[in-house]
Design an enzyme around this catalytic site. Structure first.
Site, PDB file in Angstrom:
ATOM      1  N   LYS A   2      60.526 -20.476 -10.909  1.00 36.47           N
ATOM      2  CA  LYS A   2      60.182 -19.246 -10.207  1.00 36.47           C
ATOM      3  C   LYS A   2      58.873 -19.475  -9.443  1.00 36.47           C
ATOM      4  O   LYS A   2      57.921 -19.995 -10.002  1.00 36.47           O
ATOM      5  CB  LYS A   2      60.027 -18.125 -11.254  1.00 36.47           C
ATOM      6  CG  LYS A   2      60.100 -16.739 -10.685  1.00 36.47           C
ATOM      7  CD  LYS A   2      60.489 -15.718 -11.739  1.00 36.47           C
ATOM      8  CE  LYS A   2      60.452 -14.331 -11.140  1.00 36.47           C
ATOM      9  NZ  LYS A   2      61.109 -13.325 -11.946  1.00 36.47           N
TER      10      LYS A   2
ATOM     11  N   ARG B  68      71.136   4.229 -16.741  1.00 40.42           N
ATOM     12  CA  ARG B  68      72.056   3.408 -17.525  1.00 40.42           C
ATOM     13  C   ARG B  68      72.225   3.922 -18.945  1.00 40.42           C
ATOM     14  O   ARG B  68      73.188   3.589 -19.605  1.00 40.42           O
ATOM     15  CB  ARG B  68      71.504   1.975 -17.617  1.00 40.42           C
ATOM     16  CG  ARG B  68      71.541   1.267 -16.309  1.00 40.42           C
ATOM     17  CD  ARG B  68      72.264  -0.040 -16.467  1.00 40.42           C
ATOM     18  NE  ARG B  68      72.737  -0.504 -15.191  1.00 40.42           N
ATOM     19  CZ  ARG B  68      72.874  -1.778 -14.869  1.00 40.42           C
ATOM     20  NH1 ARG B  68      72.564  -2.692 -15.753  1.00 40.42           N
ATOM     21  NH2 ARG B  68      73.345  -2.127 -13.710  1.00 40.42           N
TER      22      ARG B  68
ATOM     23  N   GLU C  27      68.683  -1.313 -21.153  1.00 43.69           N
ATOM     24  CA  GLU C  27      68.220   0.064 -21.322  1.00 43.69           C
ATOM     25  C   GLU C  27      68.999   0.794 -22.417  1.00 43.69           C
ATOM     26  O   GLU C  27      68.443   1.594 -23.169  1.00 43.69           O
ATOM     27  CB  GLU C  27      68.326   0.825 -19.994  1.00 43.69           C
ATOM     28  CG  GLU C  27      67.322   0.393 -18.915  1.00 43.69           C
ATOM     29  CD  GLU C  27      67.676  -0.911 -18.195  1.00 43.69           C
ATOM     30  OE1 GLU C  27      68.787  -1.431 -18.416  1.00 43.69           O
ATOM     31  OE2 GLU C  27      66.831  -1.410 -17.422  1.00 43.69           O
TER      32      GLU C  27
HETATM   33  C1  TPP Z   1      69.033  -2.215 -14.852  1.00 43.61           C
HETATM   34  C2  TPP Z   1      67.758  -2.837 -14.351  1.00 43.61           C
HETATM   35  N1  TPP Z   1      66.656  -2.821 -15.138  1.00 43.61           N
HETATM   36  C3  TPP Z   1      65.503  -3.373 -14.696  1.00 43.61           C
HETATM   37  C4  TPP Z   1      65.433  -3.948 -13.457  1.00 43.61           C
HETATM   38  C5  TPP Z   1      64.093  -4.479 -12.944  1.00 43.61           C
HETATM   39  N2  TPP Z   1      64.149  -5.908 -12.665  1.00 43.61           N
HETATM   40  C6  TPP Z   1      64.317  -6.399 -11.429  1.00 43.61           C
HETATM   41  S1  TPP Z   1      64.370  -8.037 -11.371  1.00 43.61           S
HETATM   42  C7  TPP Z   1      64.113  -8.172 -13.018  1.00 43.61           C
HETATM   43  C8  TPP Z   1      64.036  -9.516 -13.665  1.00 43.61           C
HETATM   44  C9  TPP Z   1      65.224 -10.332 -13.307  1.00 43.61           C
HETATM   45  O1  TPP Z   1      65.125 -11.594 -13.884  1.00 43.61           O
HETATM   46  P1  TPP Z   1      66.181 -12.698 -13.475  1.00 43.61           P
HETATM   47  O2  TPP Z   1      67.532 -12.074 -13.429  1.00 43.61           O
HETATM   48  O3  TPP Z   1      66.010 -13.852 -14.379  1.00 43.61           O
HETATM   49  O4  TPP Z   1      65.817 -13.067 -11.990  1.00 43.61           O
HETATM   50  P2  TPP Z   1      64.546 -13.889 -11.451  1.00 43.61           P
HETATM   51  O5  TPP Z   1      63.676 -12.870 -10.786  1.00 43.61           O
HETATM   52  O6  TPP Z   1      63.871 -14.555 -12.597  1.00 43.61           O
HETATM   53  O7  TPP Z   1      65.103 -14.837 -10.485  1.00 43.61           O
HETATM   54  C10 TPP Z   1      63.996  -6.910 -13.600  1.00 43.61           C
HETATM   55  C11 TPP Z   1      63.733  -6.638 -15.031  1.00 43.61           C
HETATM   56  C12 TPP Z   1      66.596  -3.917 -12.659  1.00 43.61           C
HETATM   57  N3  TPP Z   1      66.597  -4.389 -11.421  1.00 43.61           N
HETATM   58  N4  TPP Z   1      67.734  -3.380 -13.132  1.00 43.61           N
END
Ligand code: TPP
Length: 622
Positions: free
Chosen positions: A282, A395, A367
């Site tokens: 990342k 959710r 959630e």
């Molecule tokens: C239902 C939901 N909860 C929380 C989020 C907030 N959120 C956006 S990106 C993220 C982390 C995603 O991590 P990953 O899938 O590993 O992607 P990366 O950014 O590491 O590439 C979160 C918690 C969301 N988008 N959707």
């Protein structure tokens, strides 16, 4: 802009490039991304991590026909740049500009609108089944992060897709991070796979060596395959994806274009659904983001040389106030626990997490689990506070209703980012929570106008023994100069009026006060009341106000349909059917992205817009 990027228009150009050229293009893309995101703000680190993957995807697939789904979609910027949106990339997340998430309305290359996590496998499964039923021939690919893989829906998707044998490719982009370090058993399992490269080298070696033996070679190999299966279990500690019906390929270096292209090609020709597990970093290629991927996950404008935020010094936000009050309350209330769904920093709980690690629970992007888990804590005598953004709380509607409210359990919901959130736009706006929380029996819903009121409401919520939701918006929690009366006293009259009274809730109280000042300068005197309780409403004070008013105006940072205004209107229409109630709030539509002030102004929900609308109502009534 540098040469290769400048000269290319559509992803077709990538299909003509060799690996060396693609590697040079990757450098240009990172520079372009950094320059623009440092100006507009946005999701930087996740996009820096998928540069090579996006190039390889466009080398192997044609997204004008193949379907590519980005889970969450915050990492789709490179894809946007490569699919005809390079020249308007400077409008990213700006009012009337391109969205920070995939949008079907924006491009044929965006197969599915995303924003909320963990649904890409299910959507890919639907697309693969539709393709087969319609006898079409295209590929379906979903890119999902290890963070998104903590969400339950991802497993529902894997369970069904693996079993159906539909041809689809799931790319697991594993950087070990959600917004901060990833949590949970699956994440641990992935770490084990990451260090199991030895196994994969051995697997290839076994096949090559045994097959070389003349005549009996294949037989021995297939016999040995069984042994290989045993070894697989022994060495990999759970072949999760294969057991579910997928061909598992990986782990692969997600920054190696050649390895990515080769494996994507292989997966393209697989008859079974595949999971390609890639390892990425990342923030790759920008030192500040590599060192602080969490900070650069989502950022405002920043100085790209120093990595420091270009932020006007502002006052504390509602999330800051919530976080420090939680830490303070935890010192005197040992039952107080905090639950987050992968957003500890976003909701302001980092200090609490450091001070009280045993009382802080990060459920991952889960959630529903977070809420039922909190119900379990509450049923066992603890005081859980579940802090989730309004949009993601959607959710967990069923868990809030069934697991918490039906049992009248004392769970506190800190509903952050309630209202319009600005640049993240439609998928992230929290403008429905008043409509989906206020009709649930036993639930108290509160909305503070400022930081001081949020603190008092949190104390109040900890003291009562039933479910409470406190909803507050993104941004500054600047206190107004009227002190709060105790929360238990209900609504608070802030300004006496004549025959026009504004009932406002949450941060709309400030705009209502300003609107009343504008109107006062024109000789129109409006009263302003801070409702504070959305449910149960302060019926007595509402009726008192109605008895001396000709017009009541309600204001909320929620859709007016089924929200605060509807509750007030119902009370008044029962007792005073002649009194007009005029509701101000968001229309029932998915509100676009733009800055928060721009959106309030566009929808005439800022002080000036509200004053103008009140003037128009008065004229119409006259
Ligand atoms: C239902 C939901 N909860 C929380 C989020 C907030 N959120 C956006 S990106 C993220 C982390 C995603 O991590 P990953 O899938 O590993 O992607 P990366 O950014 O590491 O590439 C979160 C918690 C969301 N988008 N959707």
């Amino acid at each position: 802009m540098t040469k290769r990027l400048e000269n290319m228009n559509l992803p077709d150009d990538i299909r003509q490039m060799d690996t060396d050229e693609m590697e040079l293009l990757a450098v240009e893309l990172r520079e372009f991304l950094l320059t623009h995101v440092s100006e507009t703000g946005g999701h930087l680190a996740s996009n820096l991590g998928v540069v090579e993957l996006t190039l390889a995807l466009h080398k192997v697939f044609d997204t004008s026909n193949d379907r590519l789904i980005w889970d969450v979609g915050h990492q789709s910027y490179i894809h946007k740049i490569l699919t005809g949106r390079r020249d308007i990339f400077n409008t990213l997340r700006q009012l009337d500009g391109i969205s920070g998430f995939p949008k079907r309305a924006e491009s044929i290359h965006d197969a599915f609108d995303t924003g909320h996590s963990s649904n890409s496998i299910s959507a890919a499964h639907g697309m693969a089944v539709a393709r087969d039923l319609k006898h079409e021939d295209h590929n379906v690919i979903a890119v999902i992060g290890d963070g998104a893989l903590t969400g339950g829906e991802a497993y529902e998707g894997l369970n069904n897709l693996g079993d159906s044998k539909s041809r689809a490719i799931i790319i697991l982009n594993d950087n070990g991070m959600s917004i901060r370090a990833n949590t949970g058993g699956i994440s641990q399992h992935l770490s084990k796979l990451r260090v199991s490269r030895k196994y994969y080298a051995f697997k290839g070696g076994l096949k090559r060596t045994v097959k070389k033996v003349p005549a009996i070679g294949s037989g021995i190999y297939y016999g040995a395959s069984k042994m290989r299966d045993i070894l697989k279990y022994a060495l990999v500690d759970g072949v999760f994806f294969e057991e579910l019906g997928f061909t598992y390929i990986g782990p692969i270096d997600g920054h190696n274009i050649e390895a990515l292209t080769e494996n994507l090609e292989a997966a393209k020709h697989s008859e079974k659904p595949c999971v390609i597990h890639i390892i990425t970093q990342k923030g790759k290629g920008y030192r500040n983001a590599e060192n602080n991927p969490g900070v650069f996950h989502g950022t405002g404008p920043f100085d790209k040389t120093t990595g420091l935020a270009i932020k006007k010094p502002g006052c504390r936000t509602f999330s800051d106030v919530f976080g420090s009050k939680m830490t303070q309350l935890a010192a005197k209330e040992p039952r107080l626990t905090a639950v987050s769904a992968a957003m500890i920093d976003g909701v302001g709980l980092h200090e609490f997490a450091e001070r009280y690690p045993d009382r802080m629970f990060d459920a991952g992007i889960a959630e529903q689990h977070a809420v039922s888990f909190a119900a379990g804590l509450a049923a066992s005598g603890l005081k859980p506070v579940v802090a989730i953004y309004s949009t993601f709380m959607q959710r967990a509607y069923d868990q809030i209703s069934q697991d918490v409210c039906m049992q009248n359990l004392p769970v506190i919901f800190a509903v952050d980012r309630a209202g319009v959130v600005g640049a993240d736009g439609a998928t992230h706006n929290g403008i429905f929570d008043l409509s989906f929380l206020t009709h649930i029996p036993n639930m108290t819903v509160l909305a503070p106008r400022d930081g001081a009121e949020l603190e008092q409401m949190l104390e109040y919520a900890v003291d009562i023994d039933s479910p409470v939701a406190i909803r507050y918006p993104r941004g500054a929690a600047e206190d107004i100069d009227v002190p709060c009366i105790p929360v238990s006293e209900g609504a608070q009259l802030l300004k006496q009026g004549d025959e026009i009274n504004i009932w406002a809730c949450g941060s709309m109280v400030k705009s209502a006060l300003k609107a009343s000042l504008i109107l006062e300068s024109e000789g129109i005197r409006c009263g302003v009341t801070d409702a504070r309780f959305i449910t149960p409403p302060d019926r007595k004070k509402v009726l008192e106000a109605a008895s001396s008013s000709k017009l009541i105006i309600t204001c909320e940072d929620n859709v007016t349909h089924g929200g605060f205004g509807s509750i007030i209107s119902d009370i008044i229409s029962e007792e005073y059917p002649g009194i007009s109630v005029y509701k101000m709030g968001w229309p029932s539509k998915f509100i676009e992205h733009g800055s928060i002030p721009e959106l309030f102004s566009r929808y005439r929900l800022d002080a000036e817009g509200m004053a103008e609308r009140i003037r128009e109502i008065i004229e119409r009534k006259a």
